[in-house]
Structures are given as C-alpha cells and as structure tokens.
Design an enzyme around this catalytic site. Structure first.
Site, short mmCIF file in Angstrom:
data_model
loop_
_atom_site.label_atom_id
_atom_site.label_comp_id
_atom_site.label_asym_id
_atom_site.label_seq_id
_atom_site.Cartn_x
_atom_site.Cartn_y
_atom_site.Cartn_z
N HIS A 1 0.83 -1.21 0.00
CA HIS A 1 0.00 0.00 0.00
C HIS A 1 0.87 1.26 0.00
CE1 HIS A 1 -3.41 2.61 0.99
NE2 HIS A 1 -4.22 1.56 0.91
N GLU B 1 -2.37 -0.30 -5.78
CA GLU B 1 -2.33 -1.57 -5.05
C GLU B 1 -2.68 -2.74 -5.97
OE1 GLU B 1 -5.03 -0.88 -1.63
OE2 GLU B 1 -4.88 1.20 -2.33
#
Length: 359
Positions: A190, A324
């Site tokens: 992330h 992501e």
C-alpha cells in the site's frame, strides 16, 4: 549493491521490540528501505532527470507516525485481505466467519493485522555466482505467521514477502503464503507514490497510463456493487495516458462520491499486459508497475484528515497515489470474480515489479 541496516527511530518507545530498517541500494543510486514492523516500505529514493536523488513515496520520519496513523497504511503490507469485506462477514464451506468491523459495519484490510505485525527478516546480500561473480541483486525477506482465528479468519497462515532490488533499476515484490485450513487471502503493498521528489507538489499534474478497460462500481460505503463498468468516455480511462487531475474535474458520480478522485478497483484487460506507468513531466521520473494480479486499486488521497505531518510536509489532498496490485476486493461475495480462497495444500503467490526510469 548492498543492504545496510539501522535501528528505526522510535522516539516514544512505542515498540515492544526493536524495529530495524533495511535499505537496499543499487549501483545507480536507487534505494528502497523497509522495516520489520508491518513489512512497511519506509522510503524509495530515485534520481530525477538531472540526477538528483529524492524520495518518491509518502512516508513518516519515525515509528510514531506509522503507529498513530496506521489507518493510512503508508507503505504497508496489507493482509489477510486487501480491501473491504461487506458486513465484516463471509461464508466458506458452510461456515460463517465474522471479522472486526473497523470501517463502519465493514472490515477493511484484514483489520490491519499484517501491517502492524512484527515480521522476521532475512537479508540476501551476496554476489550472484551465475553472473561472473558480480553482485546483480540484493533482497530482504520478511516472514510472519498469522494464528488460526486471528481477526476471525480460519486457518493458520504462514506468509512471506521478498523485496528485491536489482542493478537494472527493478524492484520486485514477491508474496508467498500457505495455510493449514481453507481461508481467504489477498495480499498487497500500500505504498503512495509522488514522483515530484520529496513531496514538492501534489500529483495532479502527474500522468498515468494503464492497461485497463473496466473498473468496479462502488456503493457510498466503498463496497463494490457487483457492477463492472467500461472505462470508455469516462474519467476512469487511462489507456492513452491522462493526468490524475481528470478525476478531480470529473462530474462522474463515482468520482464525486469518493471526494472528486479515485478509490476504485481497476481491472486489467484479460488479454493484454498487466501494467501501468506513472510519470512526472517536471521531474522526469517514471515508474512502470507490472504484476500478475488481475486488478489494482487506485486511491488518490482525495480528502485526507487534517493535521497529519509526513516526513516531507503535511498530508494534503492528492499528496500521492496508492497503486495496489491485488485481486478484486469483496470477491468472496462474488463467485463470478477471481476467487480469494486459499485452500489447504495450495500456495498463494503474487509478483509485482516496479521499474524506475527517466522520461
């Protein structure tokens, strides 16, 4: 090439164990740093078009920021599941499993288990004998065992992630995991990118080109509706390259709903490359991401909480873009999508590569 280590700053003494930062550096001056808390990527430093080396990720200066603002998942390894689970509950093989509700009535990012865990670390910093004894890559592997029942998930999961930097300016993230009972698993990283260098500007004038032709429609609580929409003639079309500003300017209900930006899963074309490219015309930096994941979630930091101080300045709207690479969130409730179920005896693997370059 080498790997260096240091104790990561912990000014308040919050960590029950020492936190170590591992920095991989190649011969071109590119470096990537990670810590054994959350397997968090704490810094990525690359040169601009003039050769000036700066950070291209959002980061905190010490451990306190990562603990106080764990809900931002800056640079973190996310698991057991990336994204939201509707109602914080799912059924598997006739059994219902209830998860913590940490995002309204829903579950988000596995309740932050993997991103706040202490991981064991193994350093690989030896010459590769297959290439004339020349050192061509260095790596750090982080390992963590999630107990059965942790955060409501079935099965004990043994997970590892290898971060590897080579001399061709490629950074590889390789996930591997297995379980002793059928469970749900979808891992991602992330990191938020901003290619201006040391967060000098926001990302609105930076450019994304992505090999995606569909995106997932969201409800107001950011749970997928189940509808997969074409990107054609919308601000979700990045196939030819567009600036992130098109999301802020868009009147598309999905852009407006998430704060005039993006917080959406994008699906790579079924027949085509699984890649995207982010670039900054001002700094000249370019980042190409390739993956074997079927989708990526893009979050452009549309409306962050006020008062968050990062290492390079305050967290402002559009300070960075999280890209992501993962499965489609909420797939456990949509059997028509790629399954997030990891069976006993199977091995979960995923590979994502960041390639750094200059325009």
């Amino acid at each position: 090439m080498n790997v260096t280590t240091r104790l990561f700053p912990d000014p308040r003494g919050d960590a029950p164990l020492p936190v170590t930062e591992y920095t991989m550096t190649n011969d071109q001056g590119i470096s990537v740093s990670a810590i054994n808390y959350g397997a968090i990527l704490t810094d990525v430093r690359v040169p601009d078009k003039t050769g000036k080396v700066e950070s291209i990720v959002l980061r905190f200066p010490d451990l306190s920021g990562y603990i106080d603002h764990a809900d931002l998942y800056l640079g973190a390894l996310v698991g057991r599941t990336a994204g939201r689970v509707d109602g914080a509950s799912f059924e598997l093989e006739g059994t219902t499993y209830d998860l913590p509700q940490n995002d309204g009535r829903n579950s988000l990012h596995g309740n932050g288990e993997f991103s706040t865990a202490f991981w064991e670390a193994e350093v690989f910093d030896a010459p590769d004998p297959s290439v004339c004894e020349a050192r061509q890559k260095v790596a750090v592997t982080f390992l963590y065992t999630s107990p059965a029942g942790s955060n409501g998930f079935p099965g004990e999961v043994h997970a590892e992630v290898t971060y590897q930097l080579d001399n061709s300016n490629n950074f590889q993230i390789l996930f591997r995991a297995d379980t002793d009972a059928d469970t749900v698993l979808d891992l991602t990283n992330h990191t938020y990118f901003n290619l201006s260098g040391d967060q000098k500007t926001d990302i609105l004038s930076q450019v994304l080109i992505a090999d995606v032709d569909r995106f997932v429609e969201l409800r107001e609580d950011l749970i997928p509706t189940g509808n997969i929409l074409p990107v054609d003639f919308t601000a979700f079309d990045f196939r030819l390259g567009e600036t992130f500003s098109q999301g802020r300017a868009s009147d598309h209900p999905q852009n407006v709903m998430v704060g005039h930006g993006y917080d959406h899963p994008f699906l790579f074309r079924e027949e085509g490359s699984h890649s995207l490219r982010m670039s900054d015309p001002e700094s000249g930096r370019a980042l190409t991401l390739t993956t074997d994941a079927p989708a990526f979630v893009m979050y452009t930091c549309n409306a962050p909480a006020a008062g968050v101080e990062l290492a390079d300045g305050p967290l402002v709207p559009f300070a960075g873009a999280a890209l992501e690479a993962q499965g489609i969130p909420e797939a456990i409730h949509h059997p028509e999508w790629p399954s997030p179920v990891l069976r006993r005896g199977e091995v979960f693997t995923r590979q994502t590569v960041w390639s750094f370059g200059i325009l």
